[in-house]
Design a protein around this motif. Structure first.
Motif, PDB file in Angstrom:
ATOM      1  N   ALA A   1      15.236  20.628 -20.115  1.00  0.00           N
ATOM      2  CA  ALA A   1      14.622  20.150 -21.353  1.00  0.00           C
ATOM      3  C   ALA A   1      13.455  21.030 -21.782  1.00  0.00           C
ATOM      4  O   ALA A   1      13.332  21.409 -22.959  1.00  0.00           O
ATOM      5  N   LEU A   2      12.561  21.335 -20.827  1.00  0.00           N
ATOM      6  CA  LEU A   2      11.408  22.172 -21.195  1.00  0.00           C
ATOM      7  C   LEU A   2      11.842  23.572 -21.641  1.00  0.00           C
ATOM      8  O   LEU A   2      11.234  24.176 -22.517  1.00  0.00           O
ATOM      9  N   TRP A   3      12.878  24.100 -21.033  1.00  0.00           N
ATOM     10  CA  TRP A   3      13.421  25.430 -21.415  1.00  0.00           C
ATOM     11  C   TRP A   3      13.944  25.382 -22.848  1.00  0.00           C
ATOM     12  O   TRP A   3      13.657  26.260 -23.663  1.00  0.00           O
ATOM     13  N   PHE A   4      14.687  24.304 -23.149  1.00  0.00           N
ATOM     14  CA  PHE A   4      15.202  24.169 -24.511  1.00  0.00           C
ATOM     15  C   PHE A   4      14.072  23.980 -25.511  1.00  0.00           C
ATOM     16  O   PHE A   4      14.135  24.470 -26.645  1.00  0.00           O
ATOM     17  N   LEU A   5      13.022  23.263 -25.074  1.00  0.00           N
ATOM     18  CA  LEU A   5      11.869  23.045 -25.959  1.00  0.00           C
ATOM     19  C   LEU A   5      11.208  24.369 -26.329  1.00  0.00           C
ATOM     20  O   LEU A   5      10.828  24.594 -27.480  1.00  0.00           O
ATOM     21  N   LYS A   6      11.094  25.257 -25.363  1.00  0.00           N
ATOM     22  CA  LYS A   6      10.484  26.570 -25.619  1.00  0.00           C
ATOM     23  C   LYS A   6      11.304  27.343 -26.644  1.00  0.00           C
ATOM     24  O   LYS A   6      10.754  28.011 -27.528  1.00  0.00           O
ATOM     25  N   GLN A   7      12.638  27.247 -26.542  1.00  0.00           N
ATOM     26  CA  GLN A   7      13.503  27.944 -27.508  1.00  0.00           C
ATOM     27  C   GLN A   7      13.351  27.345 -28.905  1.00  0.00           C
ATOM     28  O   GLN A   7      13.365  28.067 -29.910  1.00  0.00           O
ATOM     29  N   CYS A   8      13.205  26.021 -28.956  1.00  0.00           N
ATOM     30  CA  CYS A   8      13.017  25.358 -30.260  1.00  0.00           C
ATOM     31  C   CYS A   8      11.730  25.806 -30.921  1.00  0.00           C
ATOM     32  O   CYS A   8      11.687  26.076 -32.118  1.00  0.00           O
ATOM     33  N   VAL A   9      10.656  25.863 -30.120  1.00  0.00           N
ATOM     34  CA  VAL A   9       9.357  26.276 -30.660  1.00  0.00           C
ATOM     35  C   VAL A   9       9.451  27.685 -31.232  1.00  0.00           C
ATOM     36  O   VAL A   9       8.852  28.004 -32.272  1.00  0.00           O
ATOM     37  N   ALA A  10      10.212  28.575 -30.581  1.00  0.00           N
ATOM     38  CA  ALA A  10      10.379  29.957 -31.078  1.00  0.00           C
ATOM     39  C   ALA A  10      11.021  29.955 -32.451  1.00  0.00           C
ATOM     40  O   ALA A  10      10.730  30.822 -33.292  1.00  0.00           O
ATOM     41  N   LEU A  11      11.893  28.976 -32.696  1.00  0.00           N
ATOM     42  CA  LEU A  11      12.586  28.919 -33.979  1.00  0.00           C
ATOM     43  C   LEU A  11      11.785  28.216 -35.063  1.00  0.00           C
ATOM     44  O   LEU A  11      12.234  28.115 -36.197  1.00  0.00           O
TER      45      LEU A  11
END
Length: 892
Positions: free
Chosen positions: A796-806
């Motif tokens: 979840a935290l990994w996916f959150l980091k990718q979302c923030v980049a977008l």
């Protein structure tokens, strides 16, 4: 003899004139009676037109007596008594009046000795007076019939010898300037004497001329100082003439010429040799004195090399060549032998090359003897190798001025294989000039322009009869002419036309160069190849400024298609050129190379060194060159040997992705797409993995074309990955990009969205997410994101980091989906994970100010929910009332 003995009583007029002069000329009072009587006798006969032999003798004796009296005074001047110029004219007249049919008195002898006496008193003779006296004396003596010593003509022969000695004395006296010989005066004497040697067909006249020259040179040998020796211009001409006559069939003439040549050589040794060697050289000369013609020729050869100036050497050659056109076989034979001796060894520096070439050009047809023809060809060949520029320039000047293309000289130059090769190499240097060292002084020699060099190459190719000879320098010529054409088309021909003196109006630099290129192909056995290029319009493209490089490509492609034997030598030449970063016309070379690399024979010889040369050119600042190199990289996937070297170029291609030029970046991605399509994982796994990490920043490019290429490359790359190789770091990067793929299902570019769905499906298959494969294939982005989060909750935290980049995406739909997905992730985090969301929290607060109201609203709501969850966790850490839910229809 008493000057008045021929008459007992002076007449009244003579007595009165003498008294008058005694009164008005006090100088006469200082003379003795006999000297005054000589003076009076001069006055009596000076104006007399017709004089008997006795009167001439008495007059000349009187002049001699008066000259002695004036000289005895030390500083006396003949003009104080009687004008010296008038006396000289009278003596000249007396000499010329003597019969040239017989020698029966001593008037000539007396007259010449009288000139000697006059030369010893002031004022000095003017040069014109000297030359008139010499001309009169020489013609009076040389034109006499042959006089042979015999018993019945003993006195006659003795008189001839005495008169000859008097002529020698006169010449020796007149050549002196104070105490030293004047070489400029000698030069004038020789101009008078030599025609009697070279133009006469009478042996006795030639013998007399040789004897006179020999004795005059022998006299000069006695002086260490010679006036104006540095500007004496007869050394070469005289040596050439004497060398020819040393080989005369008449022994007397040959002997006389040998002696004269000996004394001329001695003068040169005394004046020009190193003092320590002078004695030794003179001894060697003395051994050959009056030697056979071969010994004389050895002297000519020796002195031609060591003691003559470049101008004098040219004079020797010119004089000798003139004899080749003679009607007499003996003259031709002698000239041939002399030139053979000179040409036997390397020729030192020579001047007057244009004059020599002009003579050869205009007199070649008149030389009929085979040996003479071969000799004249040898001269042309030797000069063309040592003085290529001057020879070629002279030939073109003659042809251009006469408006006729006499090809004989070009035929001769092309008839010597080795010589022709030397000339071609020199001309190639003019087409591809080498940079001169900075410390070298500019050359004073004539230099031809690239255009003249091209015309010369064309002429030589037209006359070349041996195909194999042309093929030896085909590669070098082909490249040089092609690059010259490119230079003219791209840079313009202003530089080529700067020397208008040597370029006629009808010469078109481009056409001349292309014609030379066509002729080269014909003469090398590629006539069909040249015709095919013509049919394809290659030559027209080559001379089209806008499509020139298309013509270069077609030319190279034709070589590859025909599997030309010269492909490999041409490739090697181009690579040597490209080692120099300052290489002119490097773009043309690279265009040609790109096509040659598709030839299997060429591809097989490419090694790491060659590939590194190409890689270095990626640092070029010209975008067109870099784009061409990027295209060339694709060729490296077509051959196994090239593919092994692709690793050297791959870093350069990846660096181009970050170029400041958008065109280069776009070209780099096009190339990367083709590379990924063609490369195998087995041979290029390292590069493909590296490329996976390089693509991420380009998923958010504003340019739709570039963004599409980035996703296409990733899709093709992922399709090559097998499960057995899916290890760290590749697996990590694939997971790191999965959110980008999912969210770009919302991409405004439909093709990007389609590529992302296919790639998501392949990702699920690769990661063995069997449940997600159908979801990824058919469902919308929200269902996909929810299913992904449920499947991989631990990430979840990994996916959150990718979302923030977008959150920084320029596309509103992607920002909306990213903020929404971030909210879903935040709802399922536990207390420990919530402590790591500061960055995401800050990003959400920033998104509250997003220009899109929906994004701003989503960010605001997500923050409210996040704050409520944090409060609840503080009040009851074991309670969590939040769960994932999809936004209501119409929420966006």
């Amino acid at each position: 003899m008493n000057p008045r003995s021929h008459r007992q009583k002076p007449n009244t007029v003579h007595f009165q004139l003498s008294t008058y002069h005694d009164f008005w000329n006090p100088n006469l009072q200082e003379l003795r009676q006999s000297e005054r009587e000589a003076y009076w006798l001069i006055l009596e006969f000076i104006e007399q037109e017709h004089m008997s032999t006795m009167e001439k003798q008495n007059f000349l004796k009187a002049v001699e007596i008066l000259s002695g009296a004036v000289r005895a005074k030390g500083n006396g001047n003949m003009n104080d008594y009687y004008p010296k110029a008038t006396l000289a004219r009278k003596i000249e007249t007396l000499i010329l009046e003597e019969s040239t049919e017989t020698l029966d008195n001593n008037v000539r002898q007396q007259a010449m000795l009288c000139v000697v006496a006059l030369s010893q008193v002031n004022p000095p003779f003017y040069l014109s007076e000297i030359l008139d006296l010499v001309s009169a004396g020489v013609s009076s003596m040389f034109s006499l019939p042959l006089i042979m010593p015999s018993l019945d003509r003993k006195d006659n022969a003795s008189l001839y010898l005495q008169t000859t000695q008097a002529l020698d004395d006169m010449l020796q006296a007149l050549v002196m300037d104070n105490m030293d010989p004047n070489m400029l005066t000698l030069e004038k004497f020789l101009e008078i004497i030599l025609p009697w040697l070279t133009q006469s067909d009478k042996v006795h006249e030639q013998t007399r001329a040789l004897g006179t020259i020999s004795r005059l040179l022998r006299f000069i040998c006695n002086f260490s100082t010679l006036l104006h020796m540095e500007v004496f211009s007869m050394n070469g001409k005289l040596m050439g003439i004497l060398g020819l006559f040393c080989m005369n069939s008449n022994h007397e003439i040959s002997l006389g010429a040998s002696e004269a040549l000996h004394y001329l050589s001695k003068i040169l040794v005394l004046q020009r040799s190193v003092r320590q060697k002078t004695v030794t050289i003179l001894k060697n000369l003395q051994k050959r004195f009056r030697g056979e013609w071969f010994a004389s020729m050895q002297n000519v050869t020796l002195f031609f090399k060591k003691y003559l100036t470049p101008v004098e050497r040219a004079d020797v050659i010119m004089v000798t060549m003139e004899s080749l056109t003679s009607n007499r076989r003996d003259d031709i034979y002698a000239a041939t032998k002399v030139l053979e001796m000179i040409l036997k060894y390397s020729i030192p520096e020579i001047e007057k090359v244009p004059e020599i070439i002009q003579y050869i050009y205009f007199h070649m047809n008149s030389i009929t003897e085979t040996a003479a023809q071969n000799t004249i060809k040898k001269i042309l060949q030797v000069l063309s190798q040592s003085y290529t520029d001057e020879v070629i320039l002279t030939l073109f000047e003659i042809e251009d001025q006469s408006h006729k293309g006499a090809c004989k000289p070009w035929e001769i130059l092309a008839s010597f294989p080795k010589g022709c090769e030397v000339i071609m190499k020199h001309l190639l240097q003019k087409l591809v000039p080498q940079q001169a060292p900075q410390d070298r002084e500019p050359s004073q020699r004539t230099e031809i322009s690239p255009l003249i060099a091209t015309r010369a190459i064309h002429e030589l190719l037209l006359e070349s009869s041996q195909q194999m000879e042309v093929q030896t320098f085909f590669s070098s010529l082909f490249i040089a002419l092609l690059l010259q054409t490119s230079f003219l088309m791209v840079e313009g021909n202003a530089e080529m036309m700067q020397d208008q003196r040597h370029v006629t109006e009808w010469v078109d630099p481009v056409s001349s160069t292309v014609e030379a290129l066509k002729t080269l192909m014909h003469r090398s056995g590629y006539g069909n190849f040249e015709s095919e290029i013509e049919k394809l319009g290659g030559w027209e493209l080559l001379v089209n400024p806008e499509r020139h490089y298309d013509g270069v490509t077609l030319l190279a492609r034709s070589l590859v298609t025909k599997n030309c034997w010269h492909n490999r030598p041409i490739f090697s030449l181009l690579m040597r050129m490209l080692q120099d970063r300052n290489c002119a016309n490097h773009f043309t070379a690279l265009v040609f190379l790109m096509e040659l690399l598709q030839c299997p024979d060429v591809a097989a010889i490419v090694d790491d060194f060659i590939t590194h040369i190409l890689a270095n050119w990626f640092n070029c600042t010209e975008p067109a060159t870099v784009k061409l190199l990027l295209k060339m990289t694709e060729v490296f996937t077509k051959h196994k040997n090239l593919e092994r070297r692709l690793r050297i170029l791959q870093p350069q291609v990846l660096n181009c992705c970050y170029s400041s030029s958008s065109d280069i970046v776009m070209e780099a991605f096009v190339v990367l797409k083709h590379l990924v399509e063609d490369l195998t994982w087995q041979n290029s796994s390292s590069f493909l993995i590296q490329l996976t990490f390089k693509l991420e920043p380009f998923f958010e490019e504003e340019s739709e074309d570039l963004r599409l290429l980035a996703f296409q490359i990733y899709s093709h790359l992922l399709a090559k990955v097998k499960r057995r190789v899916l290890v760290f770091p590749l697996r990590h990067q694939i997971l790191n990009l999965i959110v980008f793929l999912a969210l770009h299902l919302q991409d405004v570019n439909f093709e990007v969205a389609q590529i992302c769905r296919i790639t998501l499906y392949n990702t699920a298959a690769l990661l063995r997410w069997s449940k997600l494969r159908k979801v990824f294939a058919k469902e919308d982005v929200f269902t996909i994101m929810g299913a992904l989060l449920q499947q991989e909750t631990n990430k979840a935290l990994w996916f959150l980091k990718q979302c923030v980049a977008l959150f920084k995406s320029t596309q509103v739909p992607i920002r909306q989906a990213a903020v929404w997905f971030a909210g879903q992730i935040l709802q399922i985090l536990d207390a420990e994970e919530m402590s790591e969301i500061e960055e995401a929290y800050a990003a959400l607060r920033h998104m509250k100010g997003d220009p899109d109201p929906m994004v701003s609203c989503l960010a605001t709501q997500t923050i409210y929910v996040l704050e409520a969850k944090e409060k609840l966790l503080l009040d009851n850490p074991l309670t969590s009332c939040f769960c994932w839910r999809r936004p209501q229809r119409g929420y966006f």
